[in-house]
Design a protein around this motif. Structure first.
Motif, short mmCIF file in Angstrom:
data_model
loop_
_atom_site.label_atom_id
_atom_site.label_comp_id
_atom_site.label_asym_id
_atom_site.label_seq_id
_atom_site.Cartn_x
_atom_site.Cartn_y
_atom_site.Cartn_z
N GLY A 120 10.77 -2.29 -2.90
CA GLY A 120 9.52 -1.64 -2.50
C GLY A 120 8.61 -1.31 -3.66
N SER A 121 8.76 -2.06 -4.75
CA SER A 121 7.99 -1.76 -5.98
C SER A 121 6.50 -2.08 -5.84
CB SER A 121 8.56 -2.54 -7.16
OG SER A 121 9.91 -2.29 -7.29
N TYR A 122 6.12 -2.65 -4.70
CA TYR A 122 4.71 -3.02 -4.51
C TYR A 122 3.89 -1.85 -3.94
CZ TYR A 122 6.86 -3.72 0.05
OH TYR A 122 7.58 -3.55 1.19
N LYS A 123 4.57 -0.75 -3.63
CA LYS A 123 3.86 0.37 -3.00
C LYS A 123 2.92 1.06 -3.99
CE LYS A 123 7.45 1.24 0.38
NZ LYS A 123 6.71 1.45 1.63
N PRO B 117 1.75 -4.91 0.69
CA PRO B 117 1.65 -3.50 0.29
C PRO B 117 0.90 -2.63 1.29
CG PRO B 117 1.13 -4.94 -1.55
CD PRO B 117 1.21 -5.82 -0.34
N TRP B 118 -0.04 -3.22 2.03
CA TRP B 118 -0.83 -2.43 2.97
C TRP B 118 -0.23 -2.47 4.38
CZ3 TRP B 118 -2.90 -5.46 -0.91
CH2 TRP B 118 -3.55 -4.74 -1.92
N TYR B 125 11.20 3.89 -0.14
CA TYR B 125 11.31 2.69 -0.97
C TYR B 125 12.60 1.91 -0.68
CZ TYR B 125 7.43 4.23 -3.91
OH TYR B 125 6.19 4.59 -4.38
N SER B 126 13.66 2.65 -0.38
CA SER B 126 14.96 2.00 -0.20
C SER B 126 14.91 1.02 0.97
CB SER B 126 16.01 3.08 0.07
OG SER B 126 17.17 2.49 0.60
#
Lengths: 266, 165
Positions: A120-123, B117-118, B125-126
């Motif tokens: 999820g590093s793109y957040k 991302p949107w 995050y996990s």
């Protein structure tokens, strides 16, 4: 005597560093870049990005060396590659490195993307780095495909021809796309010139600054890593939430500030 | 002298209140980029360089016979990174559907990739805490890998035309 000489040399070194720092800021910039905090637990997981950068660099270096012998004309392209493979010093090694590092690059860049996706590093605030990364993957794929055609052998040529034909089915702009890719109505000398320009000039010229932007954004926002890099902080957050649910809000020093249930205050 | 900034030493500093806003501000266990990450990066790069050099000598880069535009029977083999698109074409037979299979759907896929991302609204995050995105992502990866394997099998077992390579 030796101590005095050593001290003098150290003094000169310090003066030189100060002089450079005053004029370029290179010392403070280097310190900032080298000693930035990075996540320690998954350090091997985060080498995929640097491995991608390393393989791209290898592509640039071996590609430049191949340009010393490669001739981008229909009459000489195949012969020049054959010459590289059989006659040129280290030609077989350099071309082999170019070929295999391109294949490894596509594999590693894919793994890098999957790792980024799963963690999820793109957040926010790293969305734009993901976008730049997607464009980088597309450019690298097109570069690999165009390199295939530069061999001007049966396999590379006909694969390019098939790819160009498929792209001609693009709605609205199909005919323009195939004319651009072939350099005319049919494949010929202009095709090879186009592929060469694409592979050696246009795509690298787009790729290099985009890599710069990718790295700049990485350093600006820092490596996110994965959630296990924050497990103790996340545990602290969960604990605070539980305390809040039980006692109300908790101040910095851990004191109960606003107990919903006043009987808890004792 | 060099001011080494490893970031905060403790996962949670004395008196710090960890909130949703600051929980990802720093790592539990930070290290300086140099030498910690640099050593790991150099190790992997050296390993990759060794693989590339060994492969370059052991399996030379391919070069088939010179291009002959008059050939009518040559069947080109796509590079492995296009195996998926090659296989994908089989599900969209006929000229009318080529655009759908190899241009429109891949184009939409790229747009979706850019928009991830949107589209992913989950605050977590996990991967385990955002199951929808994770399952969809893993399904896409599975479909791509399976189609690559199917294309590989088809190409390996192909007997018609001029053998490639």
């Amino acid at each position: 005597m030796i101590a005095r000489t050593t001290a003098r040399i150290r003094g000169w070194g310090r003066d030189l560093m100060d002089w450079m720092e005053e004029r370029t800021g290179i010392v403070s910039l280097t310190e900032k870049l080298l000693y930035e905090p990075t996540p320690a637990r998954g350090r091997w997981l985060y080498t995929l990005g640097s491995a991608t950068l390393f393989l791209i660099t290898l592509q640039f270096l071996t590609g430049i060396l191949l340009l010393f012998y490669y001739v981008p004309t229909t009459d000489n392209a195949w012969d020049s590659i054959h010459y590289i493979m059989t006659q040129a010093y280290f030609g077989r090694l350099i071309r082999g490195m170019h070929f295999w590092s391109a294949n490894l690059l596509l594999f590693v860049i894919g793994l890098h993307m999957v790792r980024t996706f799963l963690s999820g590093s793109y957040k926010a605030p790293r969305e734009m780095n993901w976008v730049v990364g997607v464009f980088l993957i597309l450019i690298v794929t097109i570069m690999a495909f165009s390199g295939y055609a530069l061999r001007w052998d049966q396999e590379g040529f006909w694969a390019w021809e098939v790819g160009a034909m498929i792209s001609s089915y693009t709605p609205l702009i199909g005919s323009w796309v195939i004319t651009t890719l072939l350099g005319g109505d049919t494949a010929g000398p202009a095709t090879l010139s186009r592929v060469f320009a694409l592979h050696v000039w246009l795509l690298p010229a787009v790729l290099a600054p985009l890599i710069g932007v990718h790295l700049y954004l990485l350093r600006k926002h820092g490596e996110f890593g994965a959630t296990f890099e924050y497990s103790e902080r996340l545990a602290a957050l969960r604990k605070r939430r539980q305390m809040e649910e039980t006692f109300g809000s908790v101040e910095e020093d851990g004191q109960v500030a606003d107990a919903g249930d006043h009987s808890q205050e004792g | 002298m060099v001011d080494i900034r490893y970031g905060p030493r403790e996962p949670v500093e004395e008196g710090e209140v960890v909130t949703e806003e600051n929980v990802f501000d720093h790592y539990d266990e930070p290290q300086g980029f140099f030498p910690g990450q640099v050593v790991a990066d150099l190790t992997v790069s050296t390993f990759l360089l060794a693989i590339v050099v060994v492969l370059a000598y052991a399996v030379p880069a391919p070069l088939t016979e010179p291009m002959d535009i008059s050939t009518t029977v040559y069947v080109p083999r796509p590079e492995w990174f296009f195996f998926f698109l090659d296989q994908w074409l089989l599900y969209f037979p006929g000229a009318a559907l080529i655009a759908v299979g190899d241009v429109i759907i891949p184009g939409l896929f790229v747009i979706l990739l850019l928009a991830i991302p949107w589209l992913d609204k989950e605050p977590a995050y996990s991967p385990a805490r955002r199951p929808f995105v994770t399952v969809v992502g893993l399904l896409v990866i599975t479909v791509i890998v399976l189609n690559m394997l199917l294309a590989l099998l088809r190409i390996v077992n192909f007997t018609g035309g001029t053998p490639a390579g």
